[in-house]
Write a protein that holds these residues in place. Structure first.
Motif, PDB file in Angstrom:
ATOM      1  N   VAL A   1      -2.970  -5.310  -3.876  1.00 18.56           N
ATOM      2  CA  VAL A   1      -2.474  -4.343  -2.840  1.00 18.56           C
ATOM      3  C   VAL A   1      -2.393  -4.973  -1.363  1.00 18.56           C
ATOM      4  O   VAL A   1      -3.384  -5.496  -0.788  1.00 18.56           O
ATOM      5  CB  VAL A   1      -3.181  -3.096  -2.777  1.00 18.56           C
ATOM      6  CG1 VAL A   1      -2.332  -2.034  -1.757  1.00 18.56           C
ATOM      7  CG2 VAL A   1      -3.137  -2.347  -4.192  1.00 18.56           C
TER       8      VAL A   1
ATOM      9  N   SER B   1       0.202   4.187  -3.027  1.00 18.72           N
ATOM     10  CA  SER B   1      -0.461   5.451  -2.607  1.00 18.72           C
ATOM     11  C   SER B   1       0.588   6.244  -3.267  1.00 18.72           C
ATOM     12  O   SER B   1       0.133   7.723  -3.239  1.00 18.72           O
ATOM     13  CB  SER B   1      -0.576   5.540  -1.172  1.00 18.72           C
ATOM     14  OG  SER B   1       0.878   5.387  -0.642  1.00 18.72           O
ATOM     15  N   LYS B   2       1.738   6.069  -3.607  1.00 15.25           N
ATOM     16  CA  LYS B   2       2.883   7.064  -4.098  1.00 15.25           C
ATOM     17  C   LYS B   2       2.646   7.125  -5.547  1.00 15.25           C
ATOM     18  O   LYS B   2       3.487   7.634  -6.289  1.00 15.25           O
ATOM     19  CB  LYS B   2       4.148   6.716  -3.786  1.00 15.25           C
ATOM     20  CG  LYS B   2       4.446   7.015  -2.454  1.00 15.25           C
ATOM     21  CD  LYS B   2       5.735   6.737  -1.795  1.00 15.25           C
ATOM     22  CE  LYS B   2       6.099   6.826  -0.589  1.00 15.25           C
ATOM     23  NZ  LYS B   2       7.504   6.269  -0.203  1.00 15.25           N
ATOM     24  N   GLU B   3       1.607   6.459  -6.599  1.00 20.31           N
ATOM     25  CA  GLU B   3       1.056   6.339  -7.712  1.00 20.31           C
ATOM     26  C   GLU B   3       2.274   5.660  -8.376  1.00 20.31           C
ATOM     27  O   GLU B   3       2.494   5.856  -9.633  1.00 20.31           O
ATOM     28  CB  GLU B   3       1.025   7.757  -8.262  1.00 20.31           C
ATOM     29  CG  GLU B   3      -0.156   8.662  -7.595  1.00 20.31           C
ATOM     30  CD  GLU B   3      -0.533   9.870  -7.996  1.00 20.31           C
ATOM     31  OE1 GLU B   3       0.400  10.317  -8.771  1.00 20.31           O
ATOM     32  OE2 GLU B   3      -1.521  10.718  -7.713  1.00 20.31           O
TER      33      GLU B   3
ATOM     34  N   GLN C   1       0.717  -1.081  -0.099  1.00 21.89           N
ATOM     35  CA  GLN C   1      -0.152  -0.092   0.139  1.00 21.89           C
ATOM     36  C   GLN C   1       0.774   1.198  -0.054  1.00 21.89           C
ATOM     37  O   GLN C   1       0.506   2.286  -0.815  1.00 21.89           O
ATOM     38  CB  GLN C   1      -0.997   0.103   0.880  1.00 21.89           C
ATOM     39  CG  GLN C   1      -1.759   1.345   1.270  1.00 21.89           C
ATOM     40  CD  GLN C   1      -2.830   1.360   0.010  1.00 21.89           C
ATOM     41  OE1 GLN C   1      -3.508   0.485  -0.095  1.00 21.89           O
ATOM     42  NE2 GLN C   1      -2.831   2.242  -0.639  1.00 21.89           N
TER      43      GLN C   1
END
Length: 202
Positions: free
Chosen positions: A92, A79-81, A75
């Motif tokens: 994930v 979340s940092k793309e 994750q």
């Protein structure tokens, strides 16, 4: 110890590789060649789920050739793309440990493309598991342009100095081309010899 007969067809291959493309275009070319070769053989890709570096190049190559891709990403990285948003199956997970365990469970074999510290850590973990008898799956290095020559020499060095048994050193499959390496992986048989020595062998 005789290893039991199992279905050895490699349906899903885990590939560890760099989050960078490296300093030479030959590395990206090798990743694309591997992707094409895998799809041609009906082998699905399992990898770290990223869209950057050789990870992204390989995943894109498999997708463009019509193949199937499963990505496993923590994750914190998703979340940092950094997650690839075009693959069919993106999982994930909570941690790097969970990521590596799931990749191992999903895969019938393991291959490392050129990469850095993370790639080496993933490669040596699954090699260690094979040495300990936790799995019978092939573990391989795609030695693009001699990238892994030094590492292969070090493994021989460790064998020569008695820290790795000869049979376990030979567990590392290596080759310069995707086709050659996949052929060698398909023919692999686990040595079925435990890491631990009997006292009379010391």
């Amino acid at each position: 110890m005789q290893e039991p007969e199992i279905d050895r067809k490699m349906k899903r291959l885990a590939v560890f590789c760099g989050s960078r493309t490296g300093s030479d275009g030959v590395f990206s070319s090798a990743a694309r060649e591997l992707g094409d070769e895998m799809v041609g053989r009906g082998i699905d890709l399992v990898y770290g789920g990223g869209n950057v570096g050789l990870m992204g190049v390989l995943a894109d190559a498999v997708l463009e050739a019509g193949g199937s891709v499963t990505g496993v990403i923590p994750q914190a990285l998703a979340s940092k793309e950094l997650a690839h948003n075009r693959i069919q199956d993106l999982r994930v997970v909570a941690s790097m440990h969970e990521r590596k365990a799931l990749i191992a469970d999903l895969s019938d074999g393991f291959m490392a493309l050129p990469g850095g510290i993370g790639t080496l850590e993933e490669f040596f973990e699954v090699l260690t598991w094979g040495q300990l008898g936790f799995h019978p799956k092939p573990v391989a290095l795609l030695n693009v342009a001699g990238y892994y020559d030094g590492l292969l020499s070090f493994i021989d060095h460790a064998v020569a100095h008695g820290f790795v048994r000869h049979v376990h050193g030979k567990m590392v499959i290596s080759g310069p081309s995707a086709a050659e390496l996949l052929d060698s992986m398909a023919a692999y048989r686990s040595p079925g010899i435990p890491k631990w020595l009997d006292r009379e062998e010391l």
